[in-house]
Design an enzyme around this catalytic site. Structure first.
Site, PDB file in Angstrom:
ATOM      1  N   LYS A  78       0.930  -1.367  -0.084  1.00  0.00           N
ATOM      2  CA  LYS A  78      -0.029  -0.001   0.056  1.00  0.00           C
ATOM      3  C   LYS A  78       0.799   1.255   0.075  1.00  0.00           C
ATOM      4  O   LYS A  78       1.961   1.374   0.652  1.00  0.00           O
ATOM      5  CB  LYS A  78      -0.939   0.116   1.345  1.00  0.00           C
ATOM      6  CG  LYS A  78      -1.874   0.932   1.190  1.00  0.00           C
ATOM      7  CD  LYS A  78      -2.683   0.886   2.556  1.00  0.00           C
ATOM      8  CE  LYS A  78      -3.896   2.135   2.333  1.00  0.00           C
ATOM      9  NZ  LYS A  78      -4.745   1.897   3.822  1.00  0.00           N
ATOM     10  N   SER A 159     -10.027   2.275   2.784  1.00  0.00           N
ATOM     11  CA  SER A 159      -9.048   2.969   2.181  1.00  0.00           C
ATOM     12  C   SER A 159      -8.060   1.960   1.349  1.00  0.00           C
ATOM     13  O   SER A 159      -7.348   2.640   0.409  1.00  0.00           O
ATOM     14  CB  SER A 159      -8.120   4.073   2.745  1.00  0.00           C
ATOM     15  OG  SER A 159      -7.325   3.274   3.766  1.00  0.00           O
ATOM     16  N   SER A 183     -10.455   0.110   7.220  1.00  0.00           N
ATOM     17  CA  SER A 183      -9.559   0.389   5.769  1.00  0.00           C
ATOM     18  C   SER A 183      -9.107  -0.963   5.260  1.00  0.00           C
ATOM     19  O   SER A 183      -8.672  -1.084   3.967  1.00  0.00           O
ATOM     20  CB  SER A 183      -8.811   1.474   5.849  1.00  0.00           C
ATOM     21  OG  SER A 183      -9.176   2.598   5.795  1.00  0.00           O
TER      22      SER A 183
END
Lengths: 490, 99
Positions: A78, A159, A183
């Site tokens: 990420k 997210s 997330s």
């Protein structure tokens, strides 16, 4: 689509150990797949050359008898984790071109375990969002399509939307995520994969771009429970560079997958059945309870009375911490700079140009609730309610071993839905935020499909630092669910 | 609590984010909506409840007061956006702050 990209991490690990293929071959298959699926927008930066280099080195280590726990496994990271000399943006314009001079503890541990980095995965800007629509570098498309409306583009959740989409589309074997209010778990549910937010303090936050420091926690996202257990084992551990990192030994999470949950008590919180909860979510939840009963566990109705206050508590605490954390983006030392007539003017112009609207909104709310005269009414009040929410869980865990809830109130929604009002979008995290506020481990796994053929997730919540029970129960549910559906083209 | 345009301007100033006048109305509406939403916490009785700032049941660890890092001059300045003056020792530069 190569057969190699369809393997789980555990399968690839075992096959490479037997010499059936090399890390270079496995990595090459993923580099090709990643390039073929650029239309998803899952990666902000692809690092194929670095990946090939790392794969070569991995094969040499294996030959030398030094294979790590994730030797030769290609992963996506990420873009919130600082990666040495590889652009790290947090999906924000304000960090465009930023190349960290150091490696985050978690991504460094994954490299130390032998893994290969394919690239940096897209996310909501500064991890603020539930749809991956707020990234400066473009939206991420969910690889799943609704049978009812195949032309409709769906969000992957957020997210960690790029992470979830990449794992679901088989363009990474696993990925790192971070979870502040859901997330990891909500995008895992939306994309039909498994993800766990471990206990706060299990993974080091050092080198992870900070959003809300008392809530942020890194965790793995992968195709099944075992893969998450393998990855978390490599990511977790005490780090003196993060003062909130827990000085505790890392258990062998994979060994927890015994399949035996006889006698365990599973809490079913009655507050997680709000009016208007969809029948399909309700049904999959009931199904989950039945699976656990059949395996010898006992469902117990519990009450978490402050559940309805979790969302408003979160939307004071998280923006307050964010407004403080994001003060560092001022155009002076790194990232974007927009020139101004004075130092103050430069700050203001830089931050106006560099932050997107959701981030600006949260910084402003955070600034307000921390400002003189409002601190007690908002921030201090929210901190007190947070304790009541955490105490609810503490009480519940006096009688149960694990808690089962839906992960999200719906399946993946369309890119044009839920965009009018920020509060409507926030409701996506209604089942995940309480766990975050209490710092507890929460895992989402795919449990079934809705009528439109979209995956639905169930969440398991555990006691602090008892990820092992969570994994054990998740393993049993996974076997019972037999979830084998994949998005089109996989 | 509803925020008016002046309040939004003041918050933006505190947050050091430039906001154009034509954005103020929209922002005031959005931020007021959020505040209205979070104000439901007022109905929770929190008398005698200590605020929770962290879930980590830890006291902050102490370490020896010794230098653990340093000499990373080039790395520290590697991402500086503008005007690092190498031949003068290397600095972050900002607009003039002293007349």
């Amino acid at each position: 689509m190569s057969e190699l990209t369809k393997l789980t991490i555990a399968q690839a690990r075992d096959k490479m150990a037997k010499g059936e293929f090399t890390a270079v071959e496995l990595t090459e298959a993923h580099i090709q797949a990643m390039a073929a699926k650029r239309n998803l927008g899952a990666y902000i930066v692809e690092t194929p050359d670095l990946a090939r280099e790392q794969a070569k080195a991995s094969d040499l280590r294996r030959q030398a008898g030094q294979a790590g726990a994730l030797e030769g496994i290609p992963l996506g990271i990420k873009d919130l984790f600082c990666t040495k000399n590889v652009q790290t943006t947090a999906a924000s314009r304000i960090l465009e071109g930023f190349k960290p001079q150091y490696e985050s503890t978690v991504s460094g541990k994954l490299l130390d375990a032998g893994s290969v980095m394919l690239g940096k995965l897209n996310l909501d800007e500064f991890a603020m969002g539930s749809s991956n629509m707020t990234s400066y570098y473009g939206k991420v498309t969910n690889p799943w399509k609704s049978k009812a409306d195949p032309a409709k583009k769906l969000v992957p959740g957020g997210s960690s939307g790029g992470s979830a989409a990449a794992v679901a589309a088989r363009i990474a074997m696993g990925a790192t995520g971070t979870d502040t209010g859901g997330s990891i778990r909500q995008p895992a549910a939306f994309c039909g994969i498994t993800g766990i937010k471990p206990t706060y303090g299990r993974c080091s936050r050092w080198g992870v771009v900070a959003f809300a420091s008392s809530l942020d926690q890194a965790g793995p996202m992968a195709r099944d429970v075992r893969d998450c257990a393998i990855m978390l084992g490599a990511m977790a551990g005490h780090d003196p560079k993060d003062s909130t990192s827990a000085p505790m030994a890392v258990p062998n999470f994979e060994a927890a997958l015994t399949g035996d949950i006889r006698g365990l008590k599973v809490g079913i919180p009655k507050e997680y059945r709000p009016d208007g909860l969809s029948d399909e979510i309700q049904k999959v939840w009931e199904q989950g309870i039945e699976w656990l009963k059949a395996a010898g566990a006992t469902p117990v109705e519990i009450t978490l009375p402050h559940t309805k206050y979790a969302l408003p508590t979160y939307y004071i605490v998280a923006p307050a911490e964010a407004s403080s954390n994001l003060a560092r983006y001022d155009g002076v030392r790194f990232g974007l700079r927009v020139e101004g007539s004075s130092l103050d003017d430069m700050y203001k112009k830089t931050r106006a140009a560099g932050f997107g609207s959701e981030v600006r909104r949260r910084i402003m709310i955070g600034t307000y609730v921390l400002s003189a005269g409002y601190y007690d009414a908002y921030y201090s009040k929210a901190q007190k309610v947070r304790r009541l929410i955490a105490d609810d869980f503490k009480k519940a865990f006096e009688t149960v071993d694990v808690i089962l809830t839906p992960t999200a109130p719906s399946a993946a929604f369309g890119m044009d839905e839920n965009t009018d009002d920020p509060v409507t979008m926030w409701l996506n995290d209604v089942f995940t935020i309480p766990t975050s506020l209490a710092g507890l481990p929460g895992l989402s796994l795919p449990a079934g499909l809705d009528a439109a053929g979209l995956p639905l997730g169930l969440q398991l919540i555990g006691r602090p630092f008892d990820e092992e029970t969570v994994f054990k129960v998740a393993g049993v549910m996974e076997s019972a669910a037999g979830f084998t559906a994949t998005p089109e083209g996989v | 609590m509803s925020l008016d345009k002046a309040a939004v301007r003041a918050i933006a100033e505190l947050a050091r984010i430039e906001v154009r006048d034509e954005e103020l109305d929209h922002l005031a509406g959005e931020l007021s909506g959020i505040l209205h939403f979070v104000e439901q916490l007022a109905e929770v009785n929190t008398d005698g409840v200590p605020p929770m700032s962290s879930v980590a049941d830890l006291t902050l660890p102490m370490r020896a007061d010794v230098v653990t890092d340093g000499g990373q001059f080039a790395a520290v300045l590697a991402n500086a956006p503008d005007g690092v003056i190498e031949d003068q020792g290397g600095f972050f530069t900002v607009p003039k702050v002293v007349e």
